[in-house]
Design an enzyme around this catalytic site. Structure first.
Site, short mmCIF file in Angstrom:
data_model
loop_
_atom_site.label_atom_id
_atom_site.label_comp_id
_atom_site.label_asym_id
_atom_site.label_seq_id
_atom_site.Cartn_x
_atom_site.Cartn_y
_atom_site.Cartn_z
N GLU A 264 0.86 -0.98 0.29
CA GLU A 264 0.24 -0.15 0.13
C GLU A 264 0.37 1.22 0.13
OE1 GLU A 264 -2.46 -0.29 3.65
OE2 GLU A 264 -3.74 -1.56 2.19
N HIS B 188 -6.41 1.84 5.78
CA HIS B 188 -5.64 1.82 7.12
C HIS B 188 -4.84 3.33 7.79
CE1 HIS B 188 -5.09 -2.74 5.00
NE2 HIS B 188 -6.22 -2.87 6.51
#
Lengths: 399, 298
Positions: free
Chosen positions: B213, B253
């Site tokens: 990510e 996140h």
């Protein structure tokens, strides 16, 4: 949660970091009154939650009360990088001999806190790298001991009483970091005055959001807990956030609005990133980013669906998740269908796709079949589902 | 073979009487995991799905020696629970709890490092060695649908995408040796470069897949490690390429935030490619890329 400079300086005062004599003023009159009492030049600093304030014209200087009033008046009316100026910190102007940078933050590779020092002030922590940077990784059970602070301050080229003052300031900075659960603290610049004193000319403090539950003492100091956003939240974003607060079960409402026409109800954390990319890659225009996960209630999913569909110009709805472990597929399906019906939309004819798999998937697919909704299971990828919905929208042509 | 855990791993669960943990313990037992005890202060003498509950880890492991602990307690108690496990000799601690204050995480990770214990998480979904054992949420009620035993090792910043990728591989007839959810927080006990050496040593693992990510420096550290030390083929996929264009805004996140000049997927992908990693553009391409490596295309 990022603090305003004046808030950071309240904390600095608590831990013994020397700050310039000053006042937080919400009017030009108050700013002028302080300058008048002081009888010396002042710095007038816009209080905004953004970096690069100086370059954007957010810091002014004035030699007397009259000038201070004029500068304050104009600053209070201005915006700094799109942020509203909430007040002005008016401080004595420091006679600068030298400027340094001192910061403490966490390092995700070392998994420790790290103290950063440079011999030149005015840089951003993200840019603090390479030559001339002193890094000290701190053992959380030892902290920053006096000898270590002294060793580090020495690297700034200081000596004598100034060395001791700088070392004490570094220790106080660590105290602030620890006491208030900061994720980043910076004294930038840390000023050595012509008189040989160390001051925190500017303070940046970011508080770790996950520690706010035990940081009630901030509120007692007049520092309220705030939600972090790069800009003012839109109406839809506010509504979604309120939906997420309906109950504590799962996440459904962390939303960022975009300018497109495909409403996204996607999850979880990593998959929502993947799906947003996929929609864009196939040429679709997302109306929003959002994520659902952690088994949210039917009510939350329903309300979120309604909120998404209410946005003007929505042409399609994409409900796409990864193969999920603990969220129930049937509850998502029920929430989405209910939300559509309560919005006066027929799920069977509205352009949409539903792709999810996991617990109670068969029950979920049964509900969708009943309402004639196109669904994909685990044998079809999230990419296929994204393409399907984008094709549907482009198939609608210029409508 | 597999990494970190196998069918003989003895597991305790701290916070076992919580609703989520209790149903997870049922699913773990059903998968054949050896859950030997649970710990909830004040609940000693009870049983959860036949698993005996103790007040303290010390008492639990005296009766039931354990290799691993799963932490499912509220954030304010997580640091203490992890330290309790480590202090009682447990060498693998999986912290499912999310939203733990960062300074607590730093303390618990340091404590474990000093005592030779490994932490996964916080905010980890756990790990699974298919058809052997599972520790945590992977697969929910029907793990056999998404996971099967085989030659691919996986490390992921996202639990959901870890399951999704395993499901994709399983649908394509390819199994997994061990799938590890390292947790989506900025500071976690084990990052890619901590897990990869274990896959390097594991004979069953032939190819490794990384789900990555934007934000932070974990991929950068992984690229450096792979370039110097890792000899098996690696396939990497990035979710959240759009975040590159939106510095300063957090998505998904807690660790997913791009800063000016750092953390973009473009920079990370470039470093991976330079380290010999096969970076695929869509997650569907993971399957053919893995197949090619397994068929000797490396």
């Amino acid at each position: 949660m990022r603090l305003y400079e004046y808030e950071g300086k309240i904390l600095a005062g608590k831990v013994g970091i020397p700050v310039p004599h000053g006042v937080n003023a919400d009017s030009a009159e108050k700013a002028a009154a302080f300058a008048g009492e002081l009888g010396r030049p002042v710095a007038i600093k816009a209080q905004v939650l953004s970096g690069g304030r100086g370059k954007a014209g957010g810091i002014r200087f004035a030699v007397d009360a009259r000038e201070a009033a004029a500068e304050a008046e104009s600053l209070l009316r201005s915006e700094i990088k799109g942020h509203k100026v909430i007040s002005l910190l008016v401080e004595e102007k420091l006679p600068v001999q030298n400027e340094f940078y001192a910061g403490i933050t966490y390092d995700e590779i070392a998994k420790r806190s790290v103290l950063l020092l440079t011999r030149s002030g005015g840089v951003e922590v993200e840019e603090v790298a390479g030559e001339g940077v002193t890094r000290a990784y701190l053992d959380p059970f030892i902290g920053l001991q006096p000898y270590k602070a002294k060793e580090l301050a020495k690297k700034l080229g200081l000596s004598g009483k100034i060395l001791t003052a700088a070392a004490n300031t570094l220790q106080a900075l660590y105290r602030l970091y620890k006491t208030y659960d900061a994720s980043t603290v910076e004294i930038n610049p840390m000023v050595l005055t012509e008189g040989g004193e160390i001051y925190a000319a500017d303070m940046r403090v970011d508080i770790d959001d996950d520690s706010l539950y035990r940081q009630k003492k901030l509120i007692e100091l007049g520092i309220p807990h705030r939600e972090e956003r790069g800009r003012e939240p839109t109406e839809l974003e506010q509504r979604a956030a309120a939906i997420d607060q309906l109950d504590h079960r799962g996440v459904a409402g962390r939303l960022v609005e975009f300018d497109g026409d495909i409403a996204l109800l996607i999850g979880g954390g990593g998959a929502s990133l993947t799906i947003f990319d996929a929609i864009t890659r196939f040429g679709g225009k997302p109306a929003n980013y959002c994520e659902i996960g952690g088994n949210p209630t039917v009510t939350k999913v329903k309300e979120l669906t309604k909120a998404l569909l209410q946005k003007k110009g929505i042409k399609a709805l994409a409900v796409i998740t990864n193969v999920i472990s603990n969220t129930r597929v049937d509850l998502i399906a029920r929430g989405v269908i209910k939300g559509m019906i309560e919005s006066g939309i027929d799920p069977g004819s509205f352009p949409m796709v539903f792709r999810s798999a996991g617990s109670y998937e068969d029950d979920g697919y049964k509900i969708l079949d009943k309402y004639n909704v196109k669904w994909f299971d685990r044998t079809r990828s999230m990419d296929e589902a994204a393409r399907y919905v984008v094709d549907m929208v482009s198939g609608m042509g210029g409508k | 073979m597999s990494i970190l855990v196998d069918e003989n791993t003895r597991i305790v669960i701290q916070g076992i009487t919580g609703r989520e943990a209790a149903s997870m313990s049922r699913e773990m037992l059903d998968y054949g995991a050896k859950v030997v005890a649970g710990i909830t202060p004040g609940r000693e003498g009870r049983k959860v799905h036949g698993i005996p509950v103790y007040d303290c880890v010390a008492d639990a492991v005296k009766e039931h020696p354990a290799d691993a602990s799963i932490i499912s307690v509220p954030p304010a108690f997580a640091r203490d629970a992890v330290m309790e496990a480590v202090d009682n000799g447990i060498k693998l601690v999986i912290c499912l709890t999310e939203r733990i204050p960062k300074l607590d995480v730093i303390e618990m990770v340091s404590f474990a490092q000093a005592r030779g214990a490994r932490i996964l998480g916080p905010n980890s979904p756990g790990l699974i060695s298919p058809e052997k054992t599972r520790l945590g949420y992977f697969g929910g009620k029907e793990p056999q649908k998404a996971f099967k035993r085989g030659p691919v090792g996986i490390v992921s910043r996202s639990g959901g995408m870890c399951t999704e990728i395993c499901n994709l591989l399983t649908q394509g007839g390819i199994g997994q040796s061990t799938a590890v959810g390292m947790g989506g927080d900025p500071i976690v006990g084990s990052i890619y470069s901590d897990i990869l050496p274990l896959f390097q040593e594991d004979e069953e693992t032939k190819v490794v897949v990384l789900f990555c990510e934007p934000g932070g420096k974990k991929e950068e550290a992984a690229a450096e490690y792979i370039k110097e030390h890792f000899t098996k083929p690696v396939v990497a996929f990035f979710g959240g390429k759009f975040v590159d264009n939106m510095p300063g805004t957090r998505f998904g996140h807690a660790s997913v935030i791009v800063r000016p000049g750092s953390g973009s997927t473009q920079d990370k992908a470039r470093l991976f490619t330079a380290a010999g990693v096969k970076v695929v553009n869509t997650y569907s391409e993971i399957l053919p890329a893995v197949k090619e490596f397994l068929n000797g295309g490396a």
